[in-house]
Design a protein around this motif. Structure first.
Motif, PDB file in Angstrom:
ATOM      1  N   ILE A 209      80.373 122.898 -72.684  1.00 20.11           N
ATOM      2  CA  ILE A 209      80.673 121.534 -73.115  1.00 20.11           C
ATOM      3  C   ILE A 209      79.621 120.660 -72.453  1.00 20.11           C
ATOM      4  O   ILE A 209      79.697 120.350 -71.262  1.00 20.11           O
ATOM      5  CB  ILE A 209      82.087 121.089 -72.690  1.00 20.11           C
ATOM      6  CG1 ILE A 209      83.133 122.073 -73.203  1.00 20.11           C
ATOM      7  CG2 ILE A 209      82.377 119.682 -73.198  1.00 20.11           C
ATOM      8  CD1 ILE A 209      83.243 122.162 -74.702  1.00 20.11           C
ATOM      9  N   GLU A 210      78.600 120.295 -73.227  1.00 23.20           N
ATOM     10  CA  GLU A 210      77.483 119.542 -72.671  1.00 23.20           C
ATOM     11  C   GLU A 210      77.693 118.050 -72.897  1.00 23.20           C
ATOM     12  O   GLU A 210      78.565 117.633 -73.645  1.00 23.20           O
ATOM     13  CB  GLU A 210      76.180 119.999 -73.304  1.00 23.20           C
ATOM     14  CG  GLU A 210      75.871 121.469 -72.999  1.00 23.20           C
ATOM     15  CD  GLU A 210      74.516 121.888 -73.490  1.00 23.20           C
ATOM     16  OE1 GLU A 210      73.814 122.547 -72.723  1.00 23.20           O
ATOM     17  OE2 GLU A 210      74.175 121.568 -74.637  1.00 23.20           O
ATOM     18  N   PHE A 211      76.877 117.254 -72.271  1.00 26.16           N
ATOM     19  CA  PHE A 211      76.916 115.801 -72.293  1.00 26.16           C
ATOM     20  C   PHE A 211      78.136 115.293 -71.528  1.00 26.16           C
ATOM     21  O   PHE A 211      79.249 115.792 -71.696  1.00 26.16           O
ATOM     22  CB  PHE A 211      76.925 115.223 -73.715  1.00 26.16           C
ATOM     23  CG  PHE A 211      75.741 115.617 -74.530  1.00 26.16           C
ATOM     24  CD1 PHE A 211      74.494 115.084 -74.271  1.00 26.16           C
ATOM     25  CD2 PHE A 211      75.870 116.528 -75.559  1.00 26.16           C
ATOM     26  CE1 PHE A 211      73.402 115.445 -75.035  1.00 26.16           C
ATOM     27  CE2 PHE A 211      74.785 116.898 -76.322  1.00 26.16           C
ATOM     28  CZ  PHE A 211      73.543 116.359 -76.057  1.00 26.16           C
ATOM     29  N   ASP A 212      77.906 114.313 -70.710  1.00 22.89           N
ATOM     30  CA  ASP A 212      78.997 113.726 -69.930  1.00 22.89           C
ATOM     31  C   ASP A 212      80.073 113.141 -70.836  1.00 22.89           C
ATOM     32  O   ASP A 212      81.259 113.187 -70.516  1.00 22.89           O
ATOM     33  CB  ASP A 212      78.433 112.634 -69.008  1.00 22.89           C
ATOM     34  CG  ASP A 212      77.463 113.197 -67.974  1.00 22.89           C
ATOM     35  OD1 ASP A 212      77.651 114.368 -67.580  1.00 22.89           O
ATOM     36  OD2 ASP A 212      76.528 112.487 -67.574  1.00 22.89           O
ATOM     37  N   GLU A 213      79.651 112.586 -71.993  1.00 16.01           N
ATOM     38  CA  GLU A 213      80.615 112.007 -72.926  1.00 16.01           C
ATOM     39  C   GLU A 213      81.563 113.069 -73.481  1.00 16.01           C
ATOM     40  O   GLU A 213      82.776 112.834 -73.604  1.00 16.01           O
ATOM     41  CB  GLU A 213      79.887 111.312 -74.092  1.00 16.01           C
ATOM     42  CG  GLU A 213      79.084 110.093 -73.697  1.00 16.01           C
ATOM     43  CD  GLU A 213      77.670 110.414 -73.231  1.00 16.01           C
ATOM     44  OE1 GLU A 213      76.866 109.479 -73.115  1.00 16.01           O
ATOM     45  OE2 GLU A 213      77.371 111.606 -72.973  1.00 16.01           O
ATOM     46  N   ASN A 214      81.017 114.241 -73.818  1.00 13.71           N
ATOM     47  CA  ASN A 214      81.851 115.315 -74.358  1.00 13.71           C
ATOM     48  C   ASN A 214      82.836 115.836 -73.313  1.00 13.71           C
ATOM     49  O   ASN A 214      83.996 116.125 -73.625  1.00 13.71           O
ATOM     50  CB  ASN A 214      80.980 116.459 -74.871  1.00 13.71           C
ATOM     51  CG  ASN A 214      80.084 116.035 -76.022  1.00 13.71           C
ATOM     52  OD1 ASN A 214      80.179 114.909 -76.507  1.00 13.71           O
ATOM     53  ND2 ASN A 214      79.206 116.919 -76.448  1.00 13.71           N
ATOM     54  N   LYS A 215      82.361 115.948 -72.084  1.00 14.41           N
ATOM     55  CA  LYS A 215      83.253 116.380 -70.997  1.00 14.41           C
ATOM     56  C   LYS A 215      84.362 115.364 -70.784  1.00 14.41           C
ATOM     57  O   LYS A 215      85.530 115.721 -70.599  1.00 14.41           O
ATOM     58  CB  LYS A 215      82.449 116.562 -69.707  1.00 14.41           C
ATOM     59  CG  LYS A 215      81.423 117.698 -69.748  1.00 14.41           C
ATOM     60  CD  LYS A 215      80.564 117.694 -68.485  1.00 14.41           C
ATOM     61  CE  LYS A 215      79.473 118.746 -68.572  1.00 14.41           C
ATOM     62  NZ  LYS A 215      78.555 118.680 -67.419  1.00 14.41           N
ATOM     63  N   ALA A 216      83.985 114.076 -70.833  1.00 17.45           N
ATOM     64  CA  ALA A 216      84.988 113.018 -70.662  1.00 17.45           C
ATOM     65  C   ALA A 216      86.003 113.051 -71.800  1.00 17.45           C
ATOM     66  O   ALA A 216      87.203 112.865 -71.582  1.00 17.45           O
ATOM     67  CB  ALA A 216      84.301 111.657 -70.605  1.00 17.45           C
ATOM     68  N   MET A 217      85.530 113.308 -73.018  1.00 19.88           N
ATOM     69  CA  MET A 217      86.426 113.389 -74.180  1.00 19.88           C
ATOM     70  C   MET A 217      87.472 114.485 -73.984  1.00 19.88           C
ATOM     71  O   MET A 217      88.673 114.270 -74.179  1.00 19.88           O
ATOM     72  CB  MET A 217      85.599 113.661 -75.437  1.00 19.88           C
ATOM     73  CG  MET A 217      86.413 113.897 -76.707  1.00 19.88           C
ATOM     74  SD  MET A 217      85.321 114.318 -78.095  1.00 19.88           S
ATOM     75  CE  MET A 217      86.526 114.624 -79.381  1.00 19.88           C
ATOM     76  N   VAL A 218      87.017 115.660 -73.584  1.00 17.61           N
ATOM     77  CA  VAL A 218      87.929 116.794 -73.387  1.00 17.61           C
ATOM     78  C   VAL A 218      88.925 116.497 -72.262  1.00 17.61           C
ATOM     79  O   VAL A 218      90.129 116.747 -72.397  1.00 17.61           O
ATOM     80  CB  VAL A 218      87.131 118.088 -73.093  1.00 17.61           C
ATOM     81  CG1 VAL A 218      88.057 119.210 -72.677  1.00 17.61           C
ATOM     82  CG2 VAL A 218      86.315 118.491 -74.316  1.00 17.61           C
TER      83      VAL A 218
END
Length: 487
Positions: A209-218
């Motif tokens: 799960i790359e990108f800080d935004e994607n991690k935050a979404m999850v």
């Protein structure tokens, strides 16, 4: 107040819909059209709207909106001119007549409507609903066939004796490697639909799960995802794939037929029992939201937030390949999603490595043709930072296209961005490295190969930098003399 001129068959339909909006007055010169109606619950005037006295009697100077709906082109033109004289500020909607396309040229009308076109659009909308209904029937049939195959009765609440006595089958929903918001949200939506049909579903992913935004979404939305290395594919009764139709992008290669495939990318090589691939749509999330709406499933706040963010990111906030359906989907989701959570997803804290990679991308940049920036950022752990760096360099004055690349493990990863409409970085990444993406944003990865044996970091940097830059610029058609880059 609304003034409607013309009470024929079309006018009657319009009156029946708009009379609840405001006070209305109807004008028609034929008294029999009003006599034929059993109960009139609106005001009307029998008279010729081409005459000033009739319009004044109807209170034309106080009217907010005027609809001219007669089918006589000469009459309509005269009425428009007279109304503009008596009430220049009224919002004027007029009936168009196909034989006279320039009928209202030179006059100030706000909207021209064509009843036949309106009816045709309504028919098209109904046909689209019919097609969607058929898709969902086909999708449900796949589920019912699997239930039957595994000993579950069609009525899952009353299962008969069989292989599966609990009335539930299981699905594995696969996303493409290193899943983005569109694939994650689409998988969430499909899982919700399968649950409606009493199907247990897990969401599997490969890569990171790359990108800080994607991690935050999850994390913020509490999305449960399972790494493929922890998945036993054989324990699932069905396989679904969302947001990709390419076997190259799947984390695992199922050794059996895929049951469900839903995507908005074209030119894939995967097939399935049920397929819905629509390249004209900007995000797979939009397709899944159509399914939810047709099934009368209102997305809860977490799913609505995920779907909204997915549509935004995959269309680059409605600046890239955005269909009318994407706009409509986003508009619908705005009232359901959580704006505070969305803001936290879009603006996560930046980790130290990402900041360092941004700094290196600036320091190591090479400029070609004064507008193309290429930058090697060395060995990295967070591959998602490459895209951030490519976006970041694009903000530099005069820069219209960027390529940022680095080494992670035994591969070289490249991220590309452009705001030059003459350049298609997706096509460049495909031709240069077998990668892909969109016109404005793309990525690729290649094996480190013979460079892997180079132990000296400075030598490795020079070799990788020269090889990647040369390949990109050659594919772009930039001459060898121009390839002599400058900092």
């Amino acid at each position: 107040m609304i003034l409607i001129i013309g009470y024929g068959s079309f006018g009657r339909k319009v009156v029946s819909y708009v009379k609840a909006l405001d006070r209305i007055i109807v004008i028609d010169k034929n008294p029999t059209v009003f006599e034929s109606v059993e109960k009139l619950d609106f005001e009307y005037i029998v008279g010729d709207a081409c005459e000033k006295e009739t319009l004044l009697k109807a209170g034309i100077k106080e009217v907010d909106t005027v609809l001219i709906l007669t089918n006589d082109h000469t009459t309509n033109k005269k009425i428009v001119e007279l109304i503009r004289e008596l009430n220049p500020t009224a919002y004027l909607i007029v009936r168009g007549i196909s034989k006279y396309p320039d009928l209202y040229s030179g006059t100030k009308v706000d909207r021209v409507i064509y009843p036949i076109d309106c009816a045709a659009k309504e028919i098209v909308a109904e046909m689209e609903k019919s097609q969607l209904r058929k898709r969902l029937m086909d999708l449900e049939k796949v589920i019912l066939d699997l239930k039957s195959k595994h000993g579950v009765t069609i009525d899952a609440d009353n299962p008969k004796e069989g292989i599966n006595n609990n009335g539930i089958i299981s699905f594995l929903i696969l996303m493409h490697n290193n899943p983005d918001p569109d694939s994650i949200a689409s998988a969430m939506a499909l899982k919700r639909i399968l649950e409606r049909w009493k199907v247990k579903a897990d969401i599997g992913y490969g890569g990171r799960i790359e990108f800080d935004e994607n991690k935050a979404m999850v994390n913020l939305l509490g999305i449960k995802l399972i790494p493929v290395e922890d998945v036993d594919i054989n324990k699932y009764d069905g396989i679904a794939v969302v947001d990709t139709s390419s076997s190259k992008l799947l984390p695992i290669n199922p050794d059996r037929e895929i049951d469900i495939l839903i995507d908005h990318h074209e030119n894939g090589d995967l097939t399935a029992k049920y397929m819905d691939i629509r390249p004209e749509i900007g995000a797979t999330a939009t397709i899944l939201l159509e399914y939810l709406n047709e099934l009368n499933i209102t997305p809860k706040q977490d799913l609505a937030t995920a779907l909204y963010y997915a549509i935004c990111t995959d269309t680059n906030y409605f600046r890239r390949k955005t269909s009318k359906k994407d706009f409509e989907a986003a508009g619908y989701l705005q009232d359901l999603m959580d704006p505070k959570t969305l803001e936290m997803i879009e603006n996560p804290e930046m980790d130290t490595e990402t900041m360092e990679i941004l700094a290196r991308s600036i320091l190591n940049r090479k400029i070609v043709r004064s507008s193309i920036a290429l930058s090697y950022v060395g060995i990295i752990k967070n591959r998602g930072a490459l895209a951030k760096a490519a976006d970041f360099l694009l903000k530099m004055e005069g820069i219209t296209t960027t390529y940022v690349f680095g080494i992670s493990g035994n591969k070289i990863y490249i991220s590309a961005r452009t705001k030059d409409l003459r350049i298609d970085v997706g096509e460049i990444m495909r031709r240069a490295f077998g990668g892909g993406g969109h016109q404005k944003a793309a990525a690729a990865s290649i094996d480190l190969g013979i460079f892997e044996s180079v132990s000296d970091k400075d030598s490795l940097r020079k070799l990788v930098e020269e090889a990647i830059q040369t390949k990109i610029l050659k594919v772009m058609g930039i001459s060898e003399e121009e390839r002599r880059v400058k900092s």
